[in-house]
Enzyme design. Sequence first.
Site, short mmCIF file in Angstrom:
data_model
loop_
_atom_site.label_atom_id
_atom_site.label_comp_id
_atom_site.label_asym_id
_atom_site.label_seq_id
_atom_site.Cartn_x
_atom_site.Cartn_y
_atom_site.Cartn_z
N TYR A 134 32.03 22.51 42.68
CA TYR A 134 32.07 23.79 43.02
C TYR A 134 31.69 24.09 44.46
CZ TYR A 134 31.80 29.15 43.27
OH TYR A 134 31.70 30.25 43.33
N SER A 170 31.09 31.16 49.34
CA SER A 170 29.70 31.20 48.56
C SER A 170 28.60 31.03 49.13
CB SER A 170 30.13 30.60 47.13
OG SER A 170 28.89 30.76 46.36
P1 NDP Z 1 36.00 36.97 38.52
O1 NDP Z 1 36.17 35.63 37.61
O2 NDP Z 1 35.65 38.14 37.92
O3 NDP Z 1 37.40 36.95 39.17
C1 NDP Z 1 37.93 35.64 39.50
C2 NDP Z 1 39.50 36.04 39.99
O4 NDP Z 1 40.26 34.89 40.34
C3 NDP Z 1 40.23 36.84 38.88
O5 NDP Z 1 40.71 37.94 39.20
C4 NDP Z 1 41.25 35.72 38.44
O6 NDP Z 1 42.48 36.52 37.65
C5 NDP Z 1 41.13 35.13 39.53
N1 NDP Z 1 42.00 33.83 39.64
C6 NDP Z 1 41.41 32.68 38.71
N2 NDP Z 1 42.21 31.73 38.88
C7 NDP Z 1 43.35 32.16 39.62
C8 NDP Z 1 44.79 31.54 39.90
N3 NDP Z 1 45.07 30.44 39.42
N4 NDP Z 1 45.81 32.41 40.44
C9 NDP Z 1 45.32 33.46 40.67
N5 NDP Z 1 44.35 34.06 40.61
C10 NDP Z 1 43.36 33.39 39.80
O7 NDP Z 1 34.93 36.46 39.42
P2 NDP Z 1 34.55 37.09 41.07
O8 NDP Z 1 35.19 38.14 41.19
O9 NDP Z 1 33.16 36.72 41.06
O10 NDP Z 1 35.25 35.71 41.76
C11 NDP Z 1 35.95 36.09 43.32
C12 NDP Z 1 35.73 35.02 44.15
O11 NDP Z 1 34.17 35.14 44.71
C13 NDP Z 1 35.63 33.69 43.83
O12 NDP Z 1 36.43 32.96 45.08
C14 NDP Z 1 34.25 33.11 43.58
O13 NDP Z 1 34.12 31.68 43.77
C15 NDP Z 1 33.56 34.05 44.70
N6 NDP Z 1 31.81 34.23 44.51
C16 NDP Z 1 31.29 34.75 43.17
C17 NDP Z 1 30.15 34.85 43.12
C18 NDP Z 1 29.77 35.47 41.88
O14 NDP Z 1 28.48 35.38 41.73
N7 NDP Z 1 30.43 36.06 41.16
C19 NDP Z 1 29.24 34.34 44.05
C20 NDP Z 1 29.86 33.76 45.11
C21 NDP Z 1 31.35 33.75 45.30
P3 NDP Z 1 43.39 35.97 36.63
O15 NDP Z 1 42.43 35.34 35.79
O16 NDP Z 1 43.86 37.16 36.25
O17 NDP Z 1 44.52 35.08 37.36
#
Ligand code: NDP
Length: 245
Positions: free
Chosen positions: A152, A139
């Site tokens: 975070y 990030s």
């Molecule tokens: P979302 O919340 O849309 O997606 C997060 C995903 O992580 C979901 O598919 C969720 O699936 C999965 N997840 C969470 N916990 C678990 C777990 N224990 N096991 C398996 N899967 C898990 O957020 P983003 O798409 O934004 O996030 C994706 C990545 O991008 C993250 O690492 C985030 O930190 C990073 N990021 C995002 C930014 C933003 O502005 N959106 C900026 C910078 C980085 P489920 O709940 O079905 O398990």
Amino acid sequence: MTQKVAIITGASSGIGQATALELSNQGFRVMLAARREDRLKQLQSEVINNGGETSYQVTDVTSFKEMETLAKATVEQFGQIDILVNNAGIMPLSLLNKIKVDEWDRMVDVNIKGVLYGIGAVLPYMEEQKSGHIINVSSVAGHRVGPGMSVYSGTKFAVRAITEGLRQEMKSGQNIRTTIISPGAVATELAQTITDEDIISGFQERFKDLEFLRGEDIAKGIYYAVSQPDHVDVSEIIIRPTEQS
Ligand code: NDP
């Protein structure tokens, strides 16, 4: 058309979902992983309707056993693992003096241990195959800390450190590449994990006029990294909204 196989964690929403669609549209076979099976099933249908090849495995990235099962299922289904996108992550931001220990623990478990478990699950296959590409989603918070972001950011700095260490450990001839991808603000469900009311209001104020990126913008960056020839390692990418400070 390439037939490379990519595992994508956190494929049930946001950046992971967009990456699954982008890579499958580009001819990759995709193994979808997350905990919400209904979302994975829906995405699987969408990929198949678009002419792609896919499967899914319900996986909690905080369990090494489940990550090993995911890797094994991928090899059983597709015969190989070329790419792992360690994308699953959570962001329950809070001020440290709110002492949200459960949220600290969960961030460490998902954002750091989940990435390590992903690496540990696929590396034996990639070493055997003498090829592979591990993409870890960090990030902008992995480059810069702000109030409420301590834990975070700590996890996302750790993702960068782990990825760079892995890159340096890979020996000549192993043909295993690494990429750190650091998004800025992307419109996804991520902020929904925030429970600290002070952070929620500050967040809304700070970003109220910003045009957020879409998951597809990051997915295209990931595709750029994985579509380079073997001798090119795109080690690190930052993608921000143009107006983000
Ligand atoms: P979302 O919340 O849309 O997606 C997060 C995903 O992580 C979901 O598919 C969720 O699936 C999965 N997840 C969470 N916990 C678990 C777990 N224990 N096991 C398996 N899967 C898990 O957020 P983003 O798409 O934004 O996030 C994706 C990545 O991008 C993250 O690492 C985030 O930190 C990073 N990021 C995002 C930014 C933003 O502005 N959106 C900026 C910078 C980085 P489920 O709940 O079905 O398990």
